[in-house]
Design an enzyme around this catalytic site. Structure first.
Site, mmCIF file in Angstrom:
data_model
loop_
_atom_site.group_PDB
_atom_site.id
_atom_site.type_symbol
_atom_site.label_atom_id
_atom_site.label_comp_id
_atom_site.label_asym_id
_atom_site.label_seq_id
_atom_site.Cartn_x
_atom_site.Cartn_y
_atom_site.Cartn_z
ATOM 1 N N ASP A 1 5.917 0.007 11.296
ATOM 2 C CA ASP A 1 4.671 -0.528 11.175
ATOM 3 C C ASP A 1 4.328 -1.727 11.748
ATOM 4 O O ASP A 1 3.173 -2.247 11.454
ATOM 5 C CB ASP A 1 4.044 -0.164 9.724
ATOM 6 C CG ASP A 1 4.200 1.000 9.104
ATOM 7 O OD1 ASP A 1 3.589 1.696 10.456
ATOM 8 O OD2 ASP A 1 4.004 1.894 8.174
ATOM 9 N N ARG B 1 -8.575 0.264 4.781
ATOM 10 C CA ARG B 1 -7.498 1.237 4.388
ATOM 11 C C ARG B 1 -6.165 0.855 4.111
ATOM 12 O O ARG B 1 -5.879 0.778 2.962
ATOM 13 C CB ARG B 1 -7.000 1.934 5.807
ATOM 14 C CG ARG B 1 -8.489 3.020 5.242
ATOM 15 C CD ARG B 1 -7.443 4.400 6.231
ATOM 16 N NE ARG B 1 -6.572 4.532 7.931
ATOM 17 C CZ ARG B 1 -5.584 4.252 7.531
ATOM 18 N NH1 ARG B 1 -4.725 4.421 6.737
ATOM 19 N NH2 ARG B 1 -5.007 4.405 8.755
ATOM 20 N N ARG C 1 2.625 14.987 13.472
ATOM 21 C CA ARG C 1 2.663 14.035 12.059
ATOM 22 C C ARG C 1 2.849 15.790 11.578
ATOM 23 O O ARG C 1 2.793 15.921 10.002
ATOM 24 C CB ARG C 1 2.074 13.406 11.434
ATOM 25 C CG ARG C 1 2.081 11.900 12.164
ATOM 26 C CD ARG C 1 1.130 11.056 11.466
ATOM 27 N NE ARG C 1 1.553 10.292 10.058
ATOM 28 C CZ ARG C 1 1.313 9.091 9.390
ATOM 29 N NH1 ARG C 1 -0.380 9.049 10.305
ATOM 30 N NH2 ARG C 1 1.473 8.480 8.287
ATOM 31 N N LYS D 1 1.194 -1.231 0.251
ATOM 32 C CA LYS D 1 0.069 0.582 -0.393
ATOM 33 C C LYS D 1 0.940 1.220 0.169
ATOM 34 O O LYS D 1 0.681 2.182 -0.555
ATOM 35 C CB LYS D 1 -0.255 0.195 1.265
ATOM 36 C CG LYS D 1 -1.982 1.384 1.779
ATOM 37 C CD LYS D 1 -2.070 1.181 2.935
ATOM 38 C CE LYS D 1 -1.877 1.917 3.752
ATOM 39 N NZ LYS D 1 -1.033 3.257 4.006
ATOM 40 N N ASN D 2 2.114 1.330 1.011
ATOM 41 C CA ASN D 2 2.369 2.579 1.445
ATOM 42 C C ASN D 2 3.628 2.638 0.108
ATOM 43 O O ASN D 2 4.567 3.801 -0.481
ATOM 44 C CB ASN D 2 3.524 2.526 2.316
ATOM 45 C CG ASN D 2 2.624 2.710 3.509
ATOM 46 O OD1 ASN D 2 1.500 3.326 3.567
ATOM 47 N ND2 ASN D 2 3.107 2.143 4.572
ATOM 48 N N CYS E 1 -3.815 7.233 10.299
ATOM 49 C CA CYS E 1 -3.639 6.869 11.401
ATOM 50 C C CYS E 1 -2.692 8.042 12.034
ATOM 51 O O CYS E 1 -2.316 9.326 12.319
ATOM 52 C CB CYS E 1 -2.098 5.727 11.959
ATOM 53 S SG CYS E 1 -2.696 5.046 10.997
HETATM 54 N N1 EPU Z 1 9.185 13.535 10.423
HETATM 55 C C1 EPU Z 1 9.526 14.984 10.894
HETATM 56 N N2 EPU Z 1 8.868 15.940 9.097
HETATM 57 C C2 EPU Z 1 8.257 15.394 8.564
HETATM 58 C C3 EPU Z 1 7.893 14.133 8.241
HETATM 59 C C4 EPU Z 1 8.085 13.729 8.930
HETATM 60 O O1 EPU Z 1 9.719 15.493 11.998
HETATM 61 O O2 EPU Z 1 8.579 16.415 7.722
HETATM 62 C C5 EPU Z 1 9.029 12.527 11.351
HETATM 63 C C6 EPU Z 1 7.924 11.669 11.850
HETATM 64 O O3 EPU Z 1 7.148 12.559 13.006
HETATM 65 C C7 EPU Z 1 8.104 10.404 12.495
HETATM 66 C C8 EPU Z 1 9.232 10.588 11.158
HETATM 67 O O4 EPU Z 1 10.022 11.741 11.049
HETATM 68 O O5 EPU Z 1 8.648 10.609 13.384
HETATM 69 C C9 EPU Z 1 8.748 9.633 10.452
HETATM 70 O O6 EPU Z 1 7.643 10.237 9.344
HETATM 71 P P1 EPU Z 1 7.974 9.682 7.374
HETATM 72 O O7 EPU Z 1 7.593 10.923 7.153
HETATM 73 O O8 EPU Z 1 8.388 8.436 7.379
HETATM 74 O O9 EPU Z 1 6.246 8.969 7.933
HETATM 75 P P2 EPU Z 1 5.060 9.398 7.044
HETATM 76 O O10 EPU Z 1 6.129 9.197 5.301
HETATM 77 O O11 EPU Z 1 4.102 10.340 7.585
HETATM 78 C C10 EPU Z 1 5.079 6.824 6.089
HETATM 79 C C11 EPU Z 1 4.040 5.730 6.348
HETATM 80 C C12 EPU Z 1 3.826 5.357 7.797
HETATM 81 C C13 EPU Z 1 4.968 4.594 8.768
HETATM 82 C C14 EPU Z 1 6.227 5.548 8.592
HETATM 83 C C15 EPU Z 1 7.480 5.200 8.701
HETATM 84 C C16 EPU Z 1 2.522 5.753 4.296
HETATM 85 C C17 EPU Z 1 1.669 6.685 3.760
HETATM 86 N N3 EPU Z 1 3.179 6.206 5.610
HETATM 87 O O12 EPU Z 1 4.495 7.861 7.047
HETATM 88 O O13 EPU Z 1 2.851 4.005 7.687
HETATM 89 O O14 EPU Z 1 4.884 4.554 10.226
HETATM 90 O O15 EPU Z 1 6.199 5.981 7.269
HETATM 91 O O16 EPU Z 1 8.217 4.495 8.059
HETATM 92 O O17 EPU Z 1 3.426 5.757 3.700
HETATM 93 C C18 EPU Z 1 1.354 2.557 8.108
HETATM 94 O O18 EPU Z 1 0.946 2.217 6.931
HETATM 95 O O19 EPU Z 1 0.502 1.905 9.537
HETATM 96 C C19 EPU Z 1 1.574 4.142 8.385
HETATM 97 C C20 EPU Z 1 1.545 4.341 9.254
#
Ligand code: EPU
Length: 430
Positions: A312, A404, A122, A22-23, A117
């Site tokens: 995850d 989802r 975030r 999915k991601n 989530c």
């Molecule tokens: N972060 C920042 N600033 C940013 C972006 C992220 O400080 O601009 C921090 C976040 O607060 C967090 C860390 O960096 O502590 C990692 O965040 P990341 O940006 O990697 O997460 P994301 O892209 O929002 C994706 C997945 C999540 C998964 C995370 C970490 C998607 C849609 N979501 O989220 O997946 O937990 O990477 O691997 O790709 C799930 O699939 O259940 C899920 C939540």
């Protein structure tokens, strides 16, 4: 309102085929907007997030046809804007990929805050930093809840150092940089398999991205991209979830269609716990323990960015550790607010104490059935694992979170001997 009724206590037995990730599929869907041509995407999971991504692209004028067998044809040639209402943006976290894709294709984009989530804060500051480094203006309107990006003069390649190796920021900056003028270098980039997959898709469309999967990604901007046919990488989190469900139920299950290297942090931990696990070329088998085998061993786990143990899979391994002998410690280092599932597992008799970013787990011989909630996607998967390992019927509520991200989870589990029913109830009158 939908709930899962899970009659647990039976070892899972058989074969589960892993779907596409999915991601990775979500950003690839948004990347087709950047491409501006006809793309055929295979191995797309049948998950609600994908339907929401399709809804957004369709709203913008893309023509999407399902061709059967997890394959979609997406034609974005006639899309001429990247501007969506708040309600659509809020349907999924990945809607923020419209920012990179829209900036790259049209030089302007406007969207609402993304959903997904709830792990507390975030932030998307690293995405914004990347877009600004490429010459875009970014305005966050907290009143209207809108994010507006503009690059009237066009985007120009630049160097971007990410303060954290964010998956979303890495992909978004990659998207924006593909058609920018000049070369972009992302340092401290995320290395997750989905980063590599999105880069491979974009390269198959004529982009010039090097180093995806390492901390330094170099993107040489190209003028145009063209459509391609591409198959999404297998979902390591889905596979890992079923592997842990097999171990929790003392089952004998082969999870097929996986890339075992993506799951090394999990398989290493399971071996340490004494789970009898075997890797094939593209499969992982969990063997049932002997009837007189001792409980699994307690271990320490710390989540980390790839190739570390994935956040995850945190709630799922927490459930497994509830059934291990002794005291385990699980440290969360990616999402501050990942522990919201803890009261749910406690309702099933788990012995858990949260202390800062640590979860202390005292193993119990078995859990007891209860009514629990899926507080987020992976927490929901953890409830399913707990229920499958528990004698009696557990009811899992708020399962829209699970749906989802897990395609046909009921069918897949029932095919290996589980007794899971999805029950639709009328919504309560408010
Ligand atoms: N972060 C920042 N600033 C940013 C972006 C992220 O400080 O601009 C921090 C976040 O607060 C967090 C860390 O960096 O502590 C990692 O965040 P990341 O940006 O990697 O997460 P994301 O892209 O929002 C994706 C997945 C999540 C998964 C995370 C970490 C998607 C849609 N979501 O989220 O997946 O937990 O990477 O691997 O790709 C799930 O699939 O259940 C899920 C939540």
């Amino acid at each position: 309102m939908e709930k899962l009724y899970i009659k647990g206590g039976k070892p899972l037995q058989g074969v589960i085929e892993t779907g596409g990730m999915k991601n990775a599929a979500d950003p690839i869907f948004f990347a087709t907007l950047l491409v501006g041509d006809v793309c055929v995407i295979e191995n797309v999971p049948d998950a609600a997030d994908i339907r929401h991504a399709s809804e957004i692209l369709t709203e913008l004028g893309a023509v999407i046809a399902y061709m059967g067998d997890h394959t979609y044809q997406i034609d974005t040639r006639y899309v001429n804007r990247a501007n969506i209402p708040n309600a659509l943006a809020a349907k999924l976290r990945s809607s923020y990929y419209l920012l990179g894709a829209g900036l790259g294709r049209f030089g302007c984009v406007e969207t609402g805050y993304p959903g997904g989530c709830d792990f507390g804060s975030r932030p998307i500051d690293q995405h914004v930093k990347g877009f600004r480094a490429l010459g875009a203006t970014v305005e966050e309107d907290g009143v209207e809840c809108r994010i507006r990006c503009n690059a009237e003069e066009g985007l120009k390649g630049n160097s971007v150092y990410l303060d954290v190796p964010s998956v979303g920021a890495t992909i978004n900056i990659m998207l924006a940089a593909c058609r920018a003028n000049g070369t972009t270098v992302i340092d401290n980039a995320a290395r997750e398999p989905h980063i590599v997959d999105v880069a491979s898709f974009l390269n198959s469309c004529g982009a010039n991205i090097m180093g995806a999967g390492t901390p330094t990604i170099k993107i040489v901007g190209v003028e145009n991209l063209y459509g391609s046919r591409y198959a999404v990488v297998p979902d390591m989190i889905e596979a890992g979830t079923y592997i842990m469900a097999a171990a929790a139920t003392k089952g004998e299950v082969t999870v097929t269609g996986v890339i075992p290297r993506h799951l090394e942090s999990l398989t290493a931990k399971l071996l340490e716990m004494g789970v009898n696990i075997e890797e094939g070329d593209d499969s992982i088998t969990v063997h049932a323990p002997a009837p007189d085998a001792p409980p699994m061993h307690a271990v320490r786990v710390k989540t980390a960015f790839y190739p570390g143990f994935p956040t995850d899979m945190h709630p799922q391994i927490a459930t497994l550790l509830c059934l291990a002998g002794g005291e385990s410690k699980l440290t969360e280092s990616v999402w501050a607010n990942r522990f919201q599932y803890v009261p749910e597992l406690q309702r099933m008799g788990a012995k858990l104490t949260v202390s800062g970013s640590d979860l202390l787990i005292t193993g119990v011989p078995s859990l007891t059935p209860a009514n629990v909630r899926a507080v987020d996607l992976r927490a929901g998967a953890a409830m399913v694992i707990a229920a499958l390992a528990t004698e009696g019927t557990t009811i899992v509520d708020d399962i829209h979170h699970i749906l989802r991200g897990y395609e046909r989870i009921v069918e897949k589990l029932n095919a290996v001997g589980a007794d899971v029913r999805l029950v639709k109830l009328p919504d309560p009158i408010t």
